[in-house]
Design a protein around this motif. Structure first.
Motif, PDB file in Angstrom:
ATOM      1  N   ASP A  26       0.788  -1.623  -0.309  1.00 35.90           N
ATOM      2  CA  ASP A  26      -0.240  -0.045  -0.259  1.00 35.90           C
ATOM      3  C   ASP A  26       0.674   1.274   0.062  1.00 35.90           C
ATOM      4  O   ASP A  26       0.382   2.244  -0.721  1.00 35.90           O
ATOM      5  CB  ASP A  26      -1.017   0.238   1.705  1.00 35.90           C
ATOM      6  CG  ASP A  26      -1.704  -1.392   1.675  1.00 35.90           C
ATOM      7  OD1 ASP A  26      -2.729  -1.104   0.020  1.00 35.90           O
ATOM      8  OD2 ASP A  26      -1.792  -1.916   2.085  1.00 35.90           O
ATOM      9  N   SER A  27       1.749   1.148   0.624  1.00 36.26           N
ATOM     10  CA  SER A  27       3.099   2.160   0.488  1.00 36.26           C
ATOM     11  C   SER A  27       3.613   2.585  -0.561  1.00 36.26           C
ATOM     12  O   SER A  27       3.913   3.853  -1.387  1.00 36.26           O
ATOM     13  CB  SER A  27       3.915   2.165   1.754  1.00 36.26           C
ATOM     14  OG  SER A  27       3.204   1.805   2.959  1.00 36.26           O
ATOM     15  N   VAL A  28       3.952   1.266  -1.235  1.00 36.44           N
ATOM     16  CA  VAL A  28       4.326   1.517  -2.661  1.00 36.44           C
ATOM     17  C   VAL A  28       3.346   2.723  -3.780  1.00 36.44           C
ATOM     18  O   VAL A  28       3.755   2.661  -3.876  1.00 36.44           O
ATOM     19  CB  VAL A  28       5.082   0.159  -3.151  1.00 36.44           C
ATOM     20  CG1 VAL A  28       5.127   0.188  -4.120  1.00 36.44           C
ATOM     21  CG2 VAL A  28       5.945  -0.145  -2.498  1.00 36.44           C
ATOM     22  N   TYR A  29       2.073   1.920  -3.084  1.00 36.23           N
ATOM     23  CA  TYR A  29       1.045   2.001  -4.359  1.00 36.23           C
ATOM     24  C   TYR A  29       1.190   3.159  -4.324  1.00 36.23           C
ATOM     25  O   TYR A  29       0.803   4.486  -5.203  1.00 36.23           O
ATOM     26  CB  TYR A  29      -0.053   1.321  -3.693  1.00 36.23           C
ATOM     27  CG  TYR A  29      -1.075   1.545  -5.624  1.00 36.23           C
ATOM     28  CD1 TYR A  29      -1.459   0.958  -6.275  1.00 36.23           C
ATOM     29  CD2 TYR A  29      -1.890   2.556  -4.630  1.00 36.23           C
ATOM     30  CE1 TYR A  29      -1.681   1.970  -6.985  1.00 36.23           C
ATOM     31  CE2 TYR A  29      -2.670   3.684  -5.212  1.00 36.23           C
ATOM     32  CZ  TYR A  29      -3.335   2.976  -5.975  1.00 36.23           C
ATOM     33  OH  TYR A  29      -4.301   3.180  -7.430  1.00 36.23           O
ATOM     34  N   ASN A  30       0.921   4.022  -3.112  1.00 35.35           N
ATOM     35  CA  ASN A  30       0.774   5.510  -2.293  1.00 35.35           C
ATOM     36  C   ASN A  30       2.323   6.223  -3.925  1.00 35.35           C
ATOM     37  O   ASN A  30       1.771   7.568  -3.833  1.00 35.35           O
ATOM     38  CB  ASN A  30       1.184   5.970  -1.707  1.00 35.35           C
ATOM     39  CG  ASN A  30      -0.429   5.444  -0.086  1.00 35.35           C
ATOM     40  OD1 ASN A  30      -1.864   4.763  -0.704  1.00 35.35           O
ATOM     41  ND2 ASN A  30      -0.883   5.088  -0.323  1.00 35.35           N
TER      42      ASN A  30
END
Length: 331
Positions: A179-183
């Protein structure tokens, strides 16, 4: 002078024969500064035989080039860093890489009162080491820092020291790494050719290793730094009975950066969301798509600092790097 002249000549000959680079003479000025000191310490002075694994790898390179016996069987080809950089320049244009720096972890295993990436390592927050390293790379144009807003000041203090062309952006951390990478990916510039995702808890990544990983990703679409595992690994069942011993030569421990073409990573995230997949690293998304991922051989010093013991190891590596930098190059 005669000794090192012979070393350079042998390096050039070896590079020409085994790799076929057009300008092997570049090895003269770029491979040897650190290896010279290592050969002096470990090869020319047999009494001094201790050293880190990374030292031993470099001794292997230098000693093999010199035709000397360093007490270690050479196991890898000589790498001409100058030529590698030239190859990277051809594949990865200046300013074409966007870095997503992950700094949103909690770091429970460290047992500290603050997240591990913000602990000081030799007087600097761990997360700022890689920030400053990537900012100085010619391939990088921007760094997207994924962190809780309350920790932004740690990075902002570094901004005056960064090259003026580097643009820093912010993204919020997610519930999971993916999720952090996506953000972070949502903040990447639209014309970036590569996205390099890096754990800020890995402060010792080198620009040489990162450049090689950039070049591999430019060719393959996705690449990740890694090192071959050293221990024997066994697969076990739920009762801890051994099922099989895995073939060590085929096992690699992956690190970061993990470098992927942006369109490919975006496509991968669509697959992850549609199938509700959970992935623990970024290139696993590409693997799930059935597309190739290249392992770029990295360095054993590129450790992830997650425990107090890791802090001690990282400090030792930094001290060794500082000591090696003080050794004057032999003319």
């Amino acid at each position: 002078t005669t000794f090192w002249g012979s070393v350079c000549k042998m390096i050039s000959q070896s590079v020409s024969k085994s790799i076929g680079w057009r300008d092997a003479s570049l090895a003269h000025g770029s491979v040897l500064p650190r290896e010279r000191s290592l050969v002096r310490r470990h090869v020319l002075s047999p009494a001094s035989t201790s050293g880190t694994f990374s030292d031993i790898c470099n001794i292997r390179i230098a000693a093999a080039a010199c035709g000397l016996n360093a007490g270690v069987r050479p196991s890898r080809k000589i790498v001409c860093l100058a030529t590698a950089a030239a190859n990277s320049s051809n594949l990865v244009p200046d300013g074409s890489v966007s870095v997503v720096l992950l700094a949103g972890g909690v770091g429970k295993r460290m047992g500290a009162s603050i997240p591990k990436q913000y602990l000081e390592l030799r007087g600097k927050p761990i997360a700022t080491y890689s920030l400053e390293m990537f900012a100085k790379m010619r391939e990088v144009s921007e760094i997207v820092i994924v962190c809780d807003p309350s920790w932004r000041d740690v990075f902002e203090k570094c901004f005056p020291r960064l090259p003026s062309h580097i643009k820093c952006k912010w993204a919020l951390p997610g519930a999971e790494r993916q999720d952090s990478v996506y953000n972070g990916l949502q903040q990447v510039r639209s014309d970036a050719q590569l996205v390099a995702v890096h754990d800020s808890a890995r402060p010792l990544v080198t620009p040489q290793d990162a450049s090689k990983c950039f070049a591999d990703a430019a060719q393959t679409g996705a690449a990740v730094l890694g090192v071959q595992v050293k221990p024997t690994i066994k697969e076990v069942d739920k009762n801890l009975n051994v099922i099989q011993t895995l073939q060590r030569s085929k096992l690699w421990e992956v690190q970061t950066p993990q470098v992927i073409k942006p369109d490919m990573l975006k496509e991968g995230f669509e697959l992850v969301k549609s199938k509700n997949l959970e992935v623990t690293d970024d290139v696993s998304i590409i693997e799930a798509m059935g597309k190739p991922v290249r392992i770029t051989p990295g360095s054993y010093t590129n450790i992830k600092v997650t425990t107090p013991d890791d802090m001690s190891i990282a400090e030792k590596f930094l001290d060794e790097q500082a000591a090696a930098a003080k050794v004057p190059a032999t003319k």
